[in-house]
Write a protein that holds these residues in place. Structure first.
Motif, PDB file in Angstrom:
ATOM      1  N   GLY A   1     -13.379 -39.126 -80.002  1.00 43.61           N
ATOM      2  CA  GLY A   1     -14.407 -39.596 -80.184  1.00 43.61           C
ATOM      3  C   GLY A   1     -14.709 -40.757 -81.363  1.00 43.61           C
TER       4      GLY A   1
ATOM      5  N   ILE B   1     -12.066 -46.755 -78.470  1.00 39.62           N
ATOM      6  CA  ILE B   1     -12.631 -45.467 -78.686  1.00 39.62           C
ATOM      7  C   ILE B   1     -11.615 -44.446 -78.252  1.00 39.62           C
ATOM      8  CG2 ILE B   1     -14.549 -43.945 -78.093  1.00 39.62           C
ATOM      9  CD1 ILE B   1     -15.890 -46.769 -77.341  1.00 39.62           C
TER      10      ILE B   1
ATOM     11  N   ARG C   1     -20.250 -43.306 -83.567  1.00 38.15           N
ATOM     12  CA  ARG C   1     -19.264 -42.462 -83.498  1.00 38.15           C
ATOM     13  C   ARG C   1     -18.302 -42.269 -84.824  1.00 38.15           C
ATOM     14  NH1 ARG C   1     -18.797 -46.361 -79.294  1.00 38.15           N
ATOM     15  NH2 ARG C   1     -19.251 -45.424 -77.096  1.00 38.15           N
TER      16      ARG C   1
END
Length: 120
Positions: free
Chosen positions: A53, A105, A29
Motif C-alpha cells: 500500500g 503505489i 497511504r
C-alpha cells in the motif's frame, strides 16, 4: 530523494502538489522509503522499499532512468493519463525517459523493492 521547495517549483512538481491539496487528494497511504546509494557525475542510484500500500507521492523524473526490481510485485502507476497496473519481476529491468511524472503505489499484499538508476 525528496526535492527541496525550490526544486519542486522549478520542476513543476509544486504545482501538482498545490492542485492535489486543493482537490483534497494529498497522500493518505504510507510513504515508500528510499536510500540514495550512489550520486556522482554519471548516475544517481537509489533503492526504494515499498510496504504493502505504500506510495512515492507524485513526482517528475529529472533524468532518464532504469528500474531494477529486487522482488516480484504489482505496482499501481497513477499518471496524468490515468491509472495502470504493472507487474514487476525480480531482475527484469525497464527504462523510462526524463520528464516521466507519476505516483508509484505497491498494489501487492507483500512488500517489494527496486533499484532506480538515474542517468545524468
Amino acid at each position: 530523494m525528496r526535492q527541496t521547495l525550490e526544486e519542486e517549483i522549478a520542476s513543476g512538481a509544486f504545482l501538482v502538489h498545490a492542485v492535489e491539496q486543493m482537490q483534497g487528494n494529498m497522500m493518505t497511504r504510507p510513504q515508500a522509503s528510499s536510500q540514495e546509494q550512489i550520486n556522482n557525475d554519471q548516475v544517481i542510484v537509489t533503492r526504494w522499499d515499498f510496504p504493502p500500500g505504500a506510495e512515492t507521492g507524485w513526482h517528475r523524473h529529472a533524468h532518464d532512468y532504469v528500474i531494477v526490481p529486487i522482488h516480484d510485485g504489482v505496482m499501481l502507476l497513477e499518471t496524468s493519463d490515468g491509472h495502470r497496473e504493472v507487474t514487476l519481476q525480480a531482475g527484469v529491468c525497464y527504462n523510462r525517459l526524463e520528464g516521466t511524472e507519476h505516483n508509484v503505489i505497491n498494489n501487492s499484499e507483500t512488500p517489494f523493492s527496486f533499484v532506480e538508476v538515474e542517468l545524468k
